[in-house]
Each structure stands twice: as structure tokens, then as C-alpha cells.
Design a protein around this motif. Structure first.
Motif, PDB file in Angstrom:
ATOM      1  N   THR A 131      -0.525 -22.708  -7.848  1.00  0.00           N
ATOM      2  CA  THR A 131      -1.346 -21.615  -8.378  1.00  0.00           C
ATOM      3  C   THR A 131      -2.216 -22.103  -9.522  1.00  0.00           C
ATOM      4  O   THR A 131      -3.404 -21.766  -9.625  1.00  0.00           O
ATOM      5  CB  THR A 131      -0.457 -20.451  -8.850  1.00  0.00           C
ATOM      6  N   TYR A 132      -1.637 -22.904 -10.405  1.00  0.00           N
ATOM      7  CA  TYR A 132      -2.395 -23.510 -11.500  1.00  0.00           C
ATOM      8  C   TYR A 132      -3.541 -24.353 -10.944  1.00  0.00           C
ATOM      9  O   TYR A 132      -4.684 -24.267 -11.415  1.00  0.00           O
ATOM     10  CB  TYR A 132      -1.436 -24.350 -12.344  1.00  0.00           C
ATOM     11  N   PRO A 174       7.200 -26.165 -14.067  1.00  0.00           N
ATOM     12  CA  PRO A 174       7.116 -24.961 -13.235  1.00  0.00           C
ATOM     13  C   PRO A 174       7.471 -25.290 -11.785  1.00  0.00           C
ATOM     14  O   PRO A 174       7.521 -26.451 -11.384  1.00  0.00           O
ATOM     15  CB  PRO A 174       5.651 -24.538 -13.362  1.00  0.00           C
ATOM     16  N   SER A 175       7.678 -24.261 -10.990  1.00  0.00           N
ATOM     17  CA  SER A 175       7.996 -24.448  -9.576  1.00  0.00           C
ATOM     18  C   SER A 175       6.776 -24.989  -8.838  1.00  0.00           C
ATOM     19  O   SER A 175       5.642 -24.875  -9.322  1.00  0.00           O
ATOM     20  CB  SER A 175       8.408 -23.128  -8.945  1.00  0.00           C
ATOM     21  N   LEU A 226      -2.415 -22.317 -18.600  1.00  0.00           N
ATOM     22  CA  LEU A 226      -0.989 -22.452 -18.311  1.00  0.00           C
ATOM     23  C   LEU A 226      -0.259 -22.818 -19.598  1.00  0.00           C
ATOM     24  O   LEU A 226      -0.494 -23.885 -20.165  1.00  0.00           O
ATOM     25  CB  LEU A 226      -0.751 -23.521 -17.244  1.00  0.00           C
ATOM     26  N   GLU A 269       4.153 -22.375  -8.531  1.00  0.00           N
ATOM     27  CA  GLU A 269       3.431 -22.119  -9.776  1.00  0.00           C
ATOM     28  C   GLU A 269       2.427 -23.227 -10.079  1.00  0.00           C
ATOM     29  O   GLU A 269       1.318 -22.958 -10.562  1.00  0.00           O
ATOM     30  CB  GLU A 269       4.427 -21.973 -10.929  1.00  0.00           C
TER      31      GLU A 269
END
Length: 383
Positions: free
Chosen positions: A102-103, A95-96, A72, A99
Motif C-alpha cells: 500500500t505504501y 509493517p505487513s 508512513l 501495508e
């Protein structure tokens, strides 16, 4: 190990979703308190920590110790707790939530894939055990942040055992007790290094924690107004917080109730009192003619296997300042213990929100004396 890592992450995400449902996924909506982190930052930090030690193969927490790049971009600038000041975590261009999740997923998937090829020696498994313990501890931090903000948790925490009666006391004759962990104990935290013997003089200790009923006697007798019961730092804490009862206690006429995750609950007389600062515990002891047990006395009692000695419902303040054991040296996570020696107090036991994986007589928790937001109580002691 793989199952435990999955369990920890599922728990983390369930707790985070509670914050998100309350509008606190956005850091700008989170009150700026010194005792909490923005939940979105904390979620990203948990994944970053795992990536740092496992995927990026960092041997220490020193800057630039990572041997591999992050998956990331800018993760170090966002989520490295050693370089991102606490106060700055509300104003980062994070990030949102999608996101960050997801990371989290990508890191965990890669960690599990790497784990499949890892050996089973203590040295090989050390970083995996470290990131698991780190996530478990942040899970408990999420839980007391939910309490701080009055948000309902995603699970029903177990009820606590009844607390002590005034005469519920155990007498120990004293002797030698082993403190700390041994080199062949597997995963250990650096502040547990290393095992050493200490002598304990005869003492008496409460079988369980001080109850709401006993502590209420201290409150209604004017204990918060009797300056002679409080230390100088305790009086400063009182003045700053204008406290006249434990955190979350409320009075309704002659009745008392407390707030549990934002829900009013009648004060249960036989439950252990919770959300107590060290200052309050010390003042109660002065009022009752008692004292807090030392860390050594607590360990002696817990290791005795005495059937009446009960622990594990709440963390417990001790009379001991957090200091290193003989032979201490920093481990890979260099900032875990050393920065807090001399300023924090030792707590022992566990709380209802502590992962079973962390419940151990050897585990040394430590907090600043003013903290009463954690799930903490106390028991008393005498010679």
C-alpha cells in the motif's frame, strides 16, 4: 517517464511476489547473508527512496534533509539504508507485506501526479530519473537474490550469445578514448563525472566472454588447487569458501551441470561462464597466460563499434579498481559511489537481468572482489 516508472514497479512487485510465494515475505524466514536484504525491507526501501527525493523534496541523502514528512509513520527508522545497518534489517518491526505494498502504491501514485506538473528540463527530471535507476538496479538485485535462494523468477530471461573460442580475439592499435559523461548528457551517475581523454596502448581482447568449456579446462586441470595462480586475497577467499568450481556448478560423474534459479541445467559448453568472483577470473587469466582488460581498454573496444565485440549478456570484471574520475563530486545520493572507492572493482557491460534503461557504454558498475552471486563473467586481454 511515467510509463517507465510503472514498468519498473510492476517488475519489482512481480519479483517480490516470488519471494512471498516461497515464504520469504517474512524477514525471519530469510537467511541472514551479507549479500542480500530481506525482500520485504528492500521493497519498502524502494518506495522510501522515491518518497524521499520526490515527495519529501530532499536535495541530498543527508539525515534530516527531507523537507516534507513521510506518509508512513516510522518509514525513516525502517527503510533509510544510510541509518539502518544491514544486519538490523532482519529484526525490525516492519509493517505487513500488504501495508508495504500500500505504501508503494501511494508513493508511486503521488510521484506520477507530481510528474504531470513537472517541467522537462534535465534538472527538473533528475530526481525522477534517479529513483527510476534506483528501482531498476534493485530489480536486478532481486533477480540475483532469487538465484541465490533457488527461486524461479516470474519471467524467462533471454539466452546468452555463444562465448568465445580460444582464437576469437580482436586486435586494437590503441589511441585516445573518452571516458565518462559530459555535462550536457542528461542524467548521469556521479561516478561518470566527468568526461576526459585517456590514452590506450595497442592490445588484443577477446571478442566475447570466456566460455564454460574453456573455464572447465581450468577446473579439471586443477586450477583451484594451484596456489601460485591465486593472489593472496584469492587464496584467503578459496580457504573461506572451499571453492573448487564456479558458484552453482555441480559434477555428476564426468558430466557437469549448474543450478539456474534452483533448477539443474546441463552445462552448456559454448555459454559464457557466470557467477565468477574477481579472484577466480584473475586465477584463470594467470593459468591461461592472459589478463583482465582495464576499464579503459574495455571502453575503447566497446566504443570502437567493431562488429565482433559483443557485450551485454553478463557483467564483466575489469582489472581496474573503482576510483573517482577527475572532477568527481557527490550527487544527491551521496552514498552511491564515494564509500566504495578503493575497495571495489569496476565491472562493465550489463547482464541479461539489467534493465535496458541502464545499458550504456558509460555505465560503471562496481562490486567487492569476492562477489560471485551476481550475473558476472569475464573476458581476457593481452598486449
Amino acid at each position: 517517464m511515467a510509463v517507465a516508472l510503472h514498468e519498473a514497479r510492476d517488475h519489482t512487485l512481480a519479483l517480490f511476489d516470488c519471494f512471498a510465494a516461497s515464504g520469504m515475505a517474512d524477514p525471519s524466514k530469510v537467511p541472514r547473508l551479507p549479500i542480500v536484504n530481506p525482500p520485504l525491507w528492500e521493497l519498502g526501501h524502494i518506495a522510501w527512496f522515491a518518497e524521499w527525493y520526490i515527495l519529501r523534496e530532499a536535495k541530498t541523502s543527508a539525515p534530516n534533509a527531507a523537507q516534507q514528512p513521510s506518509i508512513l509513520l516510522n518509514s525513516d527508522a525502517w527503510f533509510n539504508s544510510n541509518t539502518v545497518p544491514h544486519a538490523a534489517r532482519w529484526s525490525l518491526d516492519l509493517p505487513s507485506p500488504a501495508e508495504v505494498k500500500t505504501y508503494c502504491r501511494r508513493v508511486l501514485d503521488s510521484v506520477l501526479e507530481k510528474l504531470r506538473c513537472a517541467g522537462d528540463s534535465d534538472a527538473t527530471l533528475y530526481p525522477y530519473r534517479l529513483i527510476l535507476a534506483h528501482e531498476d538496479m534493485h530489480g536486478e538485485a532481486f533477480a540475483y537474490t532469487l538465484q541465490t535462494f533457488g527461486i524461479t523468477p516470474p519471467l524467462q530471461y533471454p539466452a546468452l550469445d555463444a562465448a568465445r573460442e580460444a582464437s576469437d580475439e580482436i586486435r586494437f592499435s590503441g589511441g585516445s578514448v573518452e571516458m565518462g559523461s559530459r555535462a550536457n548528457d542528461g542524467f548521469v551517475f556521479d561516478n561518470e563525472k566527468w568526461a576526459h581523454a585517456r590514452e590506450v596502448k595497442p592490445f588484443s581482447i577477446d571478442a566475447s566472454l570466456v566460455s564454460n568449456a574453456l573455464y572447465r579446462e581450468f577446473v579439471v586441470s586443477g586450477g583451484y588447487q594451484e596456489n601460485q595462480l591465486w593472489s593472496a586475497t584469492g587464496l584467503a577467499w578459496l580457504a573461506q569458501h572451499a571453492a573448487d568450481a564456479p558458484g552453482g556448478w555441480r559434477r555428476d560423474g564426468s558430466d557437469w551441470y549448474e543450478l539456474r534459479f534452483g533448477i539443474p541445467v546441463a552445462l552448456a559448453p559454448d555459454e559464457p561462464v557466470r557467477h565468477i568472483s574477481l579472484h577466480e577470473a584473475q586465477a584463470y587469466c594467470a593459468w591461461a597466460g592472459r589478463r583482465l582488460p582495464s576499464e579503459t581498454e574495455w571502453v575503447y573496444a566497446a566504443q570502437s563499434a567493431h562488429p565482433a565485440f559483443r557485450w551485454g549478456g553478463l557483467w564483466e570484471w575489469t582489472a581496474s579498481r573503482f576510483t573517482p574520475y577527475p572532477g568527481f563530486s557527490e550527487d544527491a545520493y551521496r552514498e552511491y559511489s564515494a564509500p566504495y572507492f578503493g575497495t571495489h572493482q569496476v565491472l562493465r557491460g550489463a547482464s541479461f537481468a539489467t534493465s535496458p534503461r541502464l545499458r550504456s557504454v558509460r555505465f560503471r558498475n562496481f562490486y567487492a572482489p569476492q562477489r560471485n552471486d551476481i550475473f558476472v563473467g569475464f573476458r581476457t586481454c593481452s598486449l
